[in-house]
Design a protein around this motif. Sequence first.
Motif, mmCIF file in Angstrom:
data_model
loop_
_atom_site.group_PDB
_atom_site.id
_atom_site.type_symbol
_atom_site.label_atom_id
_atom_site.label_comp_id
_atom_site.label_asym_id
_atom_site.label_seq_id
_atom_site.Cartn_x
_atom_site.Cartn_y
_atom_site.Cartn_z
ATOM 1 N N THR B 12 0.817 -1.205 0.000
ATOM 2 C CA THR B 12 0.000 0.000 0.000
ATOM 3 C C THR B 12 0.848 1.251 0.000
ATOM 4 N N GLN B 13 1.926 1.259 0.826
ATOM 5 C CA GLN B 13 2.822 2.416 0.834
ATOM 6 C C GLN B 13 3.438 2.646 -0.529
ATOM 7 N N LEU B 14 3.764 1.529 -1.224
ATOM 8 C CA LEU B 14 4.422 1.666 -2.520
ATOM 9 C C LEU B 14 3.466 2.183 -3.592
ATOM 10 N N LEU B 15 2.201 1.712 -3.576
ATOM 11 C CA LEU B 15 1.315 1.937 -4.715
ATOM 12 C C LEU B 15 0.345 3.091 -4.569
ATOM 13 N N SER B 16 0.103 3.619 -3.344
ATOM 14 C CA SER B 16 -1.002 4.567 -3.195
ATOM 15 C C SER B 16 -0.747 5.871 -3.951
ATOM 16 N N GLY B 17 0.495 6.368 -3.944
ATOM 17 C CA GLY B 17 0.790 7.591 -4.677
ATOM 18 C C GLY B 17 0.621 7.416 -6.176
ATOM 19 N N ILE B 18 1.037 6.245 -6.683
ATOM 20 C CA ILE B 18 0.934 5.996 -8.124
ATOM 21 C C ILE B 18 -0.528 5.927 -8.553
ATOM 22 N N ILE B 19 -1.379 5.325 -7.704
ATOM 23 C CA ILE B 19 -2.799 5.233 -8.032
ATOM 24 C C ILE B 19 -3.425 6.624 -8.066
ATOM 25 N N PHE B 20 -3.017 7.501 -7.101
ATOM 26 C CA PHE B 20 -3.537 8.870 -7.066
ATOM 27 C C PHE B 20 -3.157 9.631 -8.340
ATOM 28 N N LEU B 21 -1.871 9.476 -8.773
ATOM 29 C CA LEU B 21 -1.438 10.167 -9.994
ATOM 30 C C LEU B 21 -2.188 9.649 -11.213
ATOM 31 N N TYR B 22 -2.472 8.352 -11.253
ATOM 32 C CA TYR B 22 -3.213 7.814 -12.398
ATOM 33 C C TYR B 22 -4.634 8.359 -12.441
ATOM 34 N N GLY B 23 -5.249 8.572 -11.257
ATOM 35 C CA GLY B 23 -6.578 9.181 -11.238
ATOM 36 C C GLY B 23 -6.553 10.584 -11.795
ATOM 37 N N ILE B 24 -5.510 11.367 -11.417
ATOM 38 C CA ILE B 24 -5.425 12.730 -11.949
ATOM 39 C C ILE B 24 -5.213 12.712 -13.462
ATOM 40 N N TYR B 25 -4.428 11.728 -13.949
ATOM 41 C CA TYR B 25 -4.224 11.608 -15.401
ATOM 42 C C TYR B 25 -5.545 11.352 -16.116
ATOM 43 N N ILE B 26 -6.368 10.452 -15.557
ATOM 44 C CA ILE B 26 -7.664 10.163 -16.187
ATOM 45 C C ILE B 26 -8.539 11.417 -16.206
ATOM 46 N N ILE B 27 -8.511 12.219 -15.108
ATOM 47 C CA ILE B 27 -9.373 13.409 -15.070
ATOM 48 C C ILE B 27 -8.906 14.459 -16.067
ATOM 49 N N THR B 28 -7.602 14.788 -16.064
ATOM 50 C CA THR B 28 -7.158 15.911 -16.899
ATOM 51 C C THR B 28 -7.139 15.560 -18.381
#
Lengths: 88, 145, 108, 161
Positions: B12-28
């Motif tokens: 979870t520590q490793l992946l949570s930031g990457i998942i957040f960035l991918y969400g922002i990519y989908i939105i923008t």
Amino acid sequence: MIDYLNILLYVQIALCIFCLYRIIRGPSIADRMVGLDIFGILVVGICAILSITTKRSFILDIGITWIILSFIGTLTLAKYLSGKKLNE
Amino acid sequence: MKGMSIIVKKVTQLLSGIIFLYGIYIITHGHLTPGGGFAGGAIIAGAYILLILAFGSDTIKLKNIEKGSSLTESLAIFIVLLLAVLAFFLGSKIFFANYLPKGQLGEIISAGVIPLYNIFIGIEVAAAIITIFLALIIFKEEITK
Amino acid sequence: MEIISFILICIGILFNLLGCIGLIRLPDVYNRLQSATKCVTLGTCSILLGVLFHFGFNEAGIKAIIAIPLLFFGATVAAHALVKGAYLFGIKLGDKSVKDDYKDVEKS
Amino acid sequence: MRYIALFIILFILWLLLSFNFTLTNIAIGVLVSIITTILFGKYFIYGGIKFLQPQRYFWLVVYLFIFIWECIKANFDVAYRVLHPAMPIKPGIVKVKLGIKSDFARMMLANSITMTPGTITVDIIDDYIYVHWIYVSTDNPEEYSQKVSGKFEKYIKKIFE
């Protein structure tokens, strides 16, 4: 080449029926969750093959989204399972 | 609510930031690729749900988080309404009219006001899903006491 | 390049088929998870590699590369959480099993 | 330190995801990476100075090849057990002692065990790791701990510890 890939796509879709069999017939609730987990991984393969046959690269985006949501969903179900007991 | 085992915590520590960035990519990139406000908001909510599931928390802290997310949701939907009404006063006399320059085709800053709507709808959906999740947890904690 | 990608996709679908047969045939939850997780994860990684060889290093191929580590971590950790959850839920090991060291440990 | 590492990883990931190198896109990438780093930086893994030493990357490449070879062997092993008419399985849960101290290296070892011949990690408690094995071939603790984790442990000790 595209024709052969279409045949492989039908094979991959047919594999999902095995998972559906396990989801419907599973003796306990854990068996159904295993079937659901495997179903989520198979759909990623379908997205990857579709991106070749339709020549549209954005279908891979849907695949990555599916990986993430399937991972979180399986963790939630596992957490639910570990808080219960079978004979209560 | 208790946490999970050490393997889940580290991943979870490793992946949570990457998942957040991918969400922002989908939105923008909502006006260039499939997805948009709703799908990206669901992924951003997933990053927070992953953290709460893996590490666990006590009820008092969860109630504080729920107040903040509920306030964020109300503010975001208010800003979306404000952006829609703004077109009414800028001279075009129609709701949801496009009053910004359209830009170049295929670039990230194009399509007028549609990216702004996407961003605020993404924030609104993420806050709403987190609020629903926290409400279910707090209800279960209170019912077991 | 076309031929290599086609062969990789064929291998991937073969592994997927083996995993799904294991999902049907094996007797209890733990063994089903053994067969299904390993075979299906490796098969899907092979299909994504085939996509990479087909498109080359442009925006589609890069997305296939990013998907492989995410799939690896996600599938293995989900399998681990399911095994632990099923054990704590109270499902017994199958009839053929010979050894159980986890039975009398204080679980957290 | 961990904030800088997370920022670099996220910025490279943004450039790879949106495959366009204009000035506008790079500026938006920097902004988005800073927002994500502020929100999620305190949860990231703290590794110290270790990720600057080049010999760790060399051993990582060696380890990847060994790991892929073991994966392919695992699949043929499982395929043999599934397709055989009598299904030669003898499952059980065994207890193996660990020789690694740091938590991140333990997580990588557990993930490697999950992907190799017929084994799934069930739990880690104190210094022992509990593994579900599809074919318990021996009854001697030293022999099966060599079979389950001996191949990976020395490489993981060189890479992540």
